[in-house]
Motif scaffolding. Structure first.
Motif, short mmCIF file in Angstrom:
data_model
loop_
_atom_site.label_atom_id
_atom_site.label_comp_id
_atom_site.label_asym_id
_atom_site.label_seq_id
_atom_site.Cartn_x
_atom_site.Cartn_y
_atom_site.Cartn_z
N ASP A 29 0.83 -1.20 0.00
CA ASP A 29 0.00 0.00 0.00
C ASP A 29 0.87 1.26 0.00
O ASP A 29 0.97 1.99 0.98
CB ASP A 29 -0.93 -0.03 1.22
N VAL A 30 1.51 1.48 -1.15
CA VAL A 30 2.40 2.62 -1.35
C VAL A 30 1.86 3.45 -2.51
O VAL A 30 1.54 2.91 -3.56
CB VAL A 30 3.85 2.16 -1.68
N THR A 31 1.77 4.77 -2.31
CA THR A 31 1.35 5.67 -3.38
C THR A 31 2.40 6.76 -3.52
O THR A 31 2.72 7.45 -2.54
CB THR A 31 -0.02 6.32 -3.07
N LEU A 32 2.94 6.90 -4.74
CA LEU A 32 3.90 7.96 -5.06
C LEU A 32 3.20 9.01 -5.91
O LEU A 32 2.50 8.67 -6.85
CB LEU A 32 5.06 7.43 -5.89
N GLY A 33 3.46 10.29 -5.61
CA GLY A 33 3.00 11.38 -6.45
C GLY A 33 3.83 11.45 -7.72
O GLY A 33 4.55 10.52 -8.08
N ASN A 34 3.77 12.58 -8.39
CA ASN A 34 4.52 12.80 -9.63
C ASN A 34 5.93 13.31 -9.34
O ASN A 34 6.17 13.94 -8.32
CB ASN A 34 3.79 13.80 -10.52
N ASP A 35 6.85 13.02 -10.27
CA ASP A 35 8.22 13.56 -10.24
C ASP A 35 9.00 13.15 -9.00
O ASP A 35 9.85 13.90 -8.51
CB ASP A 35 8.20 15.09 -10.36
N CYS A 36 8.74 11.95 -8.49
CA CYS A 36 9.47 11.45 -7.33
C CYS A 36 10.68 10.64 -7.78
O CYS A 36 10.72 10.14 -8.90
CB CYS A 36 8.57 10.56 -6.48
N SER A 37 11.66 10.53 -6.89
CA SER A 37 12.79 9.64 -7.16
C SER A 37 13.05 8.79 -5.92
O SER A 37 13.15 9.31 -4.81
CB SER A 37 14.04 10.43 -7.58
N ILE A 38 13.14 7.49 -6.17
CA ILE A 38 13.39 6.51 -5.12
C ILE A 38 14.72 5.86 -5.48
O ILE A 38 14.83 5.16 -6.49
CB ILE A 38 12.26 5.46 -5.04
N TRP A 39 15.73 6.08 -4.66
CA TRP A 39 17.11 5.77 -5.03
C TRP A 39 17.54 4.37 -4.60
O TRP A 39 16.78 3.62 -4.02
CB TRP A 39 18.03 6.88 -4.49
N PHE A 40 18.78 4.04 -4.90
CA PHE A 40 19.31 2.70 -4.77
C PHE A 40 19.21 2.16 -3.33
O PHE A 40 19.47 2.87 -2.37
CB PHE A 40 20.78 2.66 -5.24
N ASN A 41 18.80 0.89 -3.25
CA ASN A 41 18.66 0.16 -1.97
C ASN A 41 17.63 0.77 -1.03
O ASN A 41 17.69 0.54 0.18
CB ASN A 41 20.01 0.03 -1.25
N THR A 42 16.70 1.54 -1.55
CA THR A 42 15.65 2.11 -0.72
C THR A 42 14.46 1.16 -0.70
O THR A 42 14.11 0.56 -1.71
CB THR A 42 15.24 3.49 -1.27
N LYS A 160 14.61 19.86 -6.64
CA LYS A 160 14.79 20.04 -8.09
C LYS A 160 16.06 19.35 -8.57
O LYS A 160 16.09 18.77 -9.66
CB LYS A 160 14.83 21.53 -8.43
N ASN A 161 17.13 19.43 -7.78
CA ASN A 161 18.38 18.76 -8.17
C ASN A 161 18.17 17.25 -8.30
O ASN A 161 18.66 16.64 -9.25
CB ASN A 161 19.49 19.05 -7.18
N TYR A 162 17.45 16.67 -7.35
CA TYR A 162 17.22 15.23 -7.42
C TYR A 162 16.35 14.85 -8.59
O TYR A 162 16.53 13.77 -9.19
CB TYR A 162 16.70 14.67 -6.09
N LEU A 163 15.44 15.70 -9.00
CA LEU A 163 14.68 15.46 -10.22
C LEU A 163 15.62 15.47 -11.42
O LEU A 163 15.54 14.59 -12.29
CB LEU A 163 13.57 16.51 -10.37
N MET A 164 16.56 16.42 -11.44
CA MET A 164 17.54 16.48 -12.52
C MET A 164 18.43 15.23 -12.52
O MET A 164 18.66 14.62 -13.57
CB MET A 164 18.41 17.73 -12.38
N TYR A 165 18.91 14.82 -11.34
CA TYR A 165 19.76 13.63 -11.27
C TYR A 165 19.04 12.41 -11.81
O TYR A 165 19.62 11.58 -12.51
CB TYR A 165 20.19 13.32 -9.82
N SER A 166 17.76 12.28 -11.46
CA SER A 166 17.00 11.11 -11.91
C SER A 166 16.88 11.09 -13.43
O SER A 166 16.88 10.02 -14.04
CB SER A 166 15.63 11.06 -11.25
N GLU A 167 16.81 12.26 -14.04
CA GLU A 167 16.72 12.34 -15.51
C GLU A 167 17.98 11.80 -16.17
O GLU A 167 17.92 11.25 -17.26
CB GLU A 167 16.42 13.76 -15.95
N TRP A 168 19.14 11.93 -15.52
CA TRP A 168 20.38 11.39 -16.07
C TRP A 168 20.25 9.88 -16.29
O TRP A 168 20.78 9.34 -17.25
CB TRP A 168 21.55 11.65 -15.14
N TYR A 169 19.58 9.21 -15.36
CA TYR A 169 19.47 7.74 -15.44
C TYR A 169 18.50 7.30 -16.52
O TYR A 169 18.64 6.20 -17.05
CB TYR A 169 19.05 7.17 -14.08
N THR A 170 17.53 8.11 -16.84
CA THR A 170 16.58 7.73 -17.89
C THR A 170 17.14 7.99 -19.27
O THR A 170 16.60 7.51 -20.27
CB THR A 170 15.23 8.47 -17.73
N GLN A 171 18.23 8.75 -19.35
CA GLN A 171 18.84 9.06 -20.63
C GLN A 171 19.85 8.00 -21.07
O GLN A 171 20.32 8.02 -22.19
CB GLN A 171 19.54 10.43 -20.56
#
Length: 172
Positions: A29-42, A160-171
């Protein structure tokens, strides 16, 4: 690919434009909003109760979020940064708050809007942290009020920085 697991009839719900690291785990029962980042081993373990996360939230490497069965939930507002190796257990984190690396926030604690919990702090159960305040220590105690606009600016910049970092991984 992140592990997304249903349990007890609950399947995690993931908003738009979210980054889930390859070894992040979302259960139940987990709900994430938009533009979230869930990082390694979380791990977001909503097996015994609800975990609700707002928009533009980053939960950094090694963090664990869990609750008490039928007794506590996790509610995280918008533009929240959760540092590396944080444990949140059944607490409420309001908009724009920052939880420092290695901190622990326990059941029924409330971290107010724009508040900062310093790295390594332990926020005991039922503690209420006022909006715009800095708390630190074990157990965490009030240190001072922070400049609201400065805190908001810093916390939104991190989000905002973490949103930018997450975009690096999708590229890649």
């Amino acid at each position: 690919m992140a592990l997304i697991k249903s349990v007890r009839g609950f399947t995690p719900k993931i908003g738009e434009n979210c980054f889930l690291a390859d070894n992040a785990t979302l259960i139940g029962d987990v709900t994430l909003g938009n533009d979230c980042s869930i990082w390694f081993n979380t791990v977001l373990r909503g097996d015994v109760n609800t975990i609700t996360i707002g928009n533009r939230v980053n939960i950094q490497d090694g963090s664990v979020l869990h609750t008490l069965y039928q007794k506590s939930t996790i509610e995280i507002g918008d533009d929240v940064s959760i540092g590396h190796n944080v444990t949140i257990h059944g607490a409420t984190i309001k908009d724009g708050a920052l939880i420092g690396m290695g901190a622990v926030v326990l059941d029924h604690a409330v971290v107010g809007e724009g508040a900062i919990v310093a790295a390594g702090s332990v926020v005991l159960s039922n503690t209420v942290i006022e909006p715009g305040s800095l708390w630190a220590g074990t157990p965490a105690k009030f240190i001072k009020m922070v400049d609201t606009e400065q805190s908001k600016e810093i916390n939104q910049k991190i989000a905002k920085n973490y949103l930018m970092y997450s975009e690096w991984y999708t590229q890649e």
